[in-house]
Structures are given as structure tokens and as C-alpha cells.
Write an enzyme that holds these catalytic residues in place. Structure first.
Site, PDB file in Angstrom:
ATOM      1  N   HIS A 252       0.807  -1.294  -0.212  1.00  0.00           N
ATOM      2  CA  HIS A 252       0.108   0.014   0.208  1.00  0.00           C
ATOM      3  C   HIS A 252       0.904   1.314   0.198  1.00  0.00           C
ATOM      4  O   HIS A 252       1.818   1.364   0.557  1.00  0.00           O
ATOM      5  CB  HIS A 252      -0.976   0.031   1.231  1.00  0.00           C
ATOM      6  CG  HIS A 252      -2.061   1.046   1.276  1.00  0.00           C
ATOM      7  ND1 HIS A 252      -2.021   2.083   1.478  1.00  0.00           N
ATOM      8  CD2 HIS A 252      -3.345   0.568   0.552  1.00  0.00           C
ATOM      9  CE1 HIS A 252      -3.199   2.670   1.171  1.00  0.00           C
ATOM     10  NE2 HIS A 252      -3.944   1.918   0.633  1.00  0.00           N
ATOM     11  N   GLU A 307      -7.887  -4.777  -0.326  1.00  0.00           N
ATOM     12  CA  GLU A 307      -8.585  -5.323  -1.436  1.00  0.00           C
ATOM     13  C   GLU A 307      -8.465  -6.956  -1.468  1.00  0.00           C
ATOM     14  O   GLU A 307      -9.263  -7.717  -1.944  1.00  0.00           O
ATOM     15  CB  GLU A 307      -7.880  -4.951  -2.818  1.00  0.00           C
ATOM     16  CG  GLU A 307      -8.182  -3.512  -3.147  1.00  0.00           C
ATOM     17  CD  GLU A 307      -7.802  -3.109  -4.698  1.00  0.00           C
ATOM     18  OE1 GLU A 307      -7.212  -3.999  -5.343  1.00  0.00           O
ATOM     19  OE2 GLU A 307      -8.061  -2.056  -5.037  1.00  0.00           O
TER      20      GLU A 307
END
Ligand code: ACO
Length: 361
Positions: A252, A307
Site C-alpha cells: 500500500h 482489496e
């Protein structure tokens, strides 16, 4: 000062969310999401983000009534949806239809009431176009159901399983707000011109459509499909890492430790163990993948992002991949509207500079 993509540039002061990538913390209005999400419904959380306090009994009843009213699309809006050609994607349909909301739809509602109206309407628009595209009969909203349950009901036409409602609600409340992401920024820029809430949400939907932002967990589904079962995890992952491929659902830009949303979604997956083989596979694969990432990419601090478990949950509740980004939008519209209201309450038009680097004659 020039920073491509405004990376690391502070563009606003906000009371709405705080994303701390080093500590792995996400707060809505100062409170850690880990404490909020298990305790509050979608409706309570959206009220909290819009108004800055949780609703009392009377406020909650009034909110629920407004949501039920907002689900009733006006005739002209239904006509617009029905006139859309089949090949128009769900995101294009959502952006087009939302842009038709105007004074006629809102009937002098305050901006907070308009926000509630748009939040309630967006999943109805999504389900209506989705079912039109599949040549399925339209399911009318059910006023007895919560926001999340009604969304599943209108998509599928069957009374949703309570486990599925809870899993989707966890995803929706965890992703409804995340600071100054691209779509939220687009919405704030639009309303900063003293334009209206509809225009801000339309801009945000346009920004959300792009794969760099609302790309959604479809890549993770492919990965889990490719792995297939637990005995294949290391073979598939090592092949990918050895050939320089990225592992979808890991890493991320901001979180350099575990993404707090991912932790909560993993807990939800664990509580649903046995519901679906994808949930079991996702939880079994995580540790092994992180260990392999540490071997191939030492020191890069690669953990699951939101996700990864979102994909497992979406798959387990039978949400088709084409609905992933629209469903992300159904959640994030809460953040968009809260930010648009905040921008309107203390506004300065966004007008950054550019430096001309072309030729001059
Ligand atoms: N798999 C393998 N290696 C990775 C991964 C990954 N998922 N993510 C980062 N790396 C490696 C890179 O190859 C790079 O290695 P290098 O130093 O040897 O060149 C290093 O880690 C740093 O990579 P960056 O791209 O600079 O890291 P950044 O933090 O900018 O990237 C991103 C974040 C884009 C999310 C990245 O981790 C990625 O591509 N992940 C996979 C796609 C994904 O899951 N996207 C969803 C993000 S969540 C969201 O948007 C809501």
C-alpha cells in the site's frame, strides 16, 4: 514548489478522517475504525461522518425514513436508466444518472439531506442498471430492509442471508471514507467552485472509475483462482515473484504496516470460516504469501491491503466482479458527501499553479 500528482502535499485540513500509514491507523472523526465498525450500522456510521455525532433514537428513525424515501427514484430518473444502452458500464451509468439529480429531485433539501438522498439512491441506480443489463426484472426497494440488505435484495431478488449482509456491511463501513484520495479530492475541487453536491458526486464517480483508484479486488480473485487450493500457494507465488510480478492485494502506498481495514476484514473472513472455500483459502494463503514477499522483497514491508480480503468476501457473497467498483462507490459516496459539505462550510476555490515548460516564440 512542484510535486507530481501532489504527492505528500497537504491540500486540506479536515475533521472527517485521519489515515496514519506508519501506525496503521484509520480514524473516522477521531475514533479508531476498529472500535467503530463492529458496533455501528452503515446508517449510524454515515450519520456520524455527515453530522459529527452518532444519531439518537429519534434522529436514527428520521434518517431511516429519509433513506427509504431516497430509494424511491423519480419517474424521470427511472426513464433515464431505462434509456441507457446495455453496453454502458455500471460506473458510467451511475455517473450519468447521478448527474441528473437536481432541484426538482431535492425539493429544497438542505445539503446534508441531499447527501442522504444521494447515498440512498446510488445502490438503487446500480441495481436497476445491473438488472436491466442482464434482462432481469427490476426489483423494487424494500422499505423494511436496512441500506445494505436492500442493496443485496435489489441486486438478487432474494431475501439476503444475514451472514452476507453482515459481511458486506463490514466492507461498506470500512471503505466509506479514507482521507484525501483521488475521488474525494475531485469532489472537493468541484464544490469549491460553489457548484453543487450533485456535481461533486458526479466528479467523484468519474475519478473512481479509473483502475488506479477504484480498480477493486478483481486481480485478487484471479490470484485466488490461479492458486486454487492450499497446496499450490507457494508454487504460484514463487513463480510470480521470481518473474518480477506483483502479488495483487499486497502492499500500500500509505500503510507501511498492516492496513487496519484488512485486519477487520480478515476477522470477518475468519468468523465466516466454512461458509466458502475462498475465505478459507485467503486466510490460509496470507501468512505464506507475506513470508515469501519478505524473502523476495526484504524490508519492503508488504502486507495485505483492503482489496485482498474484500475480494474474498465479495466472492463468498456471490458479488460479481463487475459490481466491485460500483459497490466501492456505494460505500465511498459517504466520504465524498461529508467532504463536499466540509469544503462548502469553509471554502476557498482550488486553484493551483502550473509551470509552462513548452517552447516560446
Ligand atoms: N508484490 C510484489 N512486490 C511488491 C508489491 C507486491 N504486491 N508491492 C510492492 N512491491 C515491491 C515493488 O516491486 C518494489 O520493489 P523494489 O524496491 O525491488 O523495486 C517495492 O515493493 C516498492 O514498491 P512501490 O511500487 O514503490 O510501492 P508503493 O508503496 O508505491 O506501491 C502499490 C503501492 C501500488 C499498492 C503496490 O504495493 C502494488 O502494486 N500492489 C499490488 C496491487 C494492489 O494490491 N493494489 C491495491 C492497492 S489498495 C487500494 O488501492 C485501495
Amino acid at each position: 514548489m512542484f510535486q507530481k500528482g501532489l504527492k505528500d502535499i497537504v491540500a486540506v485540513h479536515t475533521h472527517i478522517a485521519d489515515v496514519d500509514g506508519d501506525k496503521g491507523e484509520l480514524r473516522y472523526r477521531g475514533k479508531l475504525i476498529g472500535e467503530l465498525v463492529p458496533e455501528h450500522s452503515f446508517e449510524e456510521m454515515m450519520y456520524f461522518l455527515l453530522y459529527g455525532h452518532f444519531p439518537n433514537e429519534k434522529e436514527l428513525a428520521s434518517l431511516q425514513q429519509q433513506m427509504v424515501e431516497g430509494r424511491k427514484l423519480p419517474k424521470y430518473i427511472k426513464e433515464i436508466i431505462n434509456a441507457l444502452p446495455q453496453e454502458i458500464s455500471l460506473m458510467d451509468a451511475m455517473r450519468t444518472v447521478i448527474s441528473a439529480f437536481c432541484n426538482r429531485t431535492f425539493k429544497n433539501q438542505l445539503i446534508e439531506e441531499q447527501a442522504i438522498h444521494l447515498i440512498a439512491a446510488l445502490p438503487v441506480i446500480t441495481a436497476h442498471h445491473y438488472r436491466n443489463n442482464k434482462a432481469l426484472p427490476i426489483i423494487e426497494p424494500n422499505p423494511e430492509l436496512s441500506h445494505t440488505a436492500n442493496y443485496l435484495w435489489m441486486l438478487t431478488g432474494t431475501v439476503p442471508n444475514p451472514v452476507h449482509i453482515e459481511a458486506l456491511e463490514t466492507y461498506l463501513t470500512l471503505t466509506m471514507e479514507h482521507g484525501m484520495n483521488a475521488s474525494t479530492f475531485a469532489g472537493r475541487v468541484t464544490i469549491s467552485t460553489e457548484s453543487d453536491l450533485t456535481a461533486a458526486v458526479t466528479s467523484a464517480l468519474g475519478a473512481m472509475k479509473g483502475p488506479l483508484h477504484g480498480g477493486a479486488p478483481a486481480g485478487v480473485i484471479d490470484l485466488l483462482n490461479e492458486i486454487g487450493d492450499e497446496t499450490n500457494i507457494s508454487k504460484v507465488i514463487e513463480q510470480k515473484l521470481a518473474s518480477g510480478e506483483r502479488i495483487m492485494g499486497f502492499g500500500h502506498r500509505i500503510y507501511k504496516t498492516e492496513d487496519p481495514r484488512s485486519i477487520l476484514l480478515r476477522d470477518k473472513c475468519i468468523s465466516m470460516a466454512g461458509e466458502d472455500k475462498w475465505l478459507d483459502l485467503a486466510t490460509a494463503a496470507e501468512k505464506e504469501i507475506i513470508a515469501l514477499l519478505e524473502t523476495y522483497k526484504p524490508g519492503r514491508k508488504l502486507y495485505t491491503n483492503v482489496e485482498y480480503y474484500a475480494a474474498a468476501i465479495m466472492r463468498s457473497i456471490d458479488m460479481p466482479p463487475e459490481l466491485f467498483t460500483p459497490t466501492f462507490s456505494v460505500a465511498r459516496i459517504v466520504g465524498w458527501t461529508a467532504h463536499a459539505i466540509e469544503q462548502q462550510n469553509d471554502n476557498t476555490i482550488f486553484r493551483p499553479q502550473s509551470i509552462y515548460i513548452g517552447t516560446k516564440s
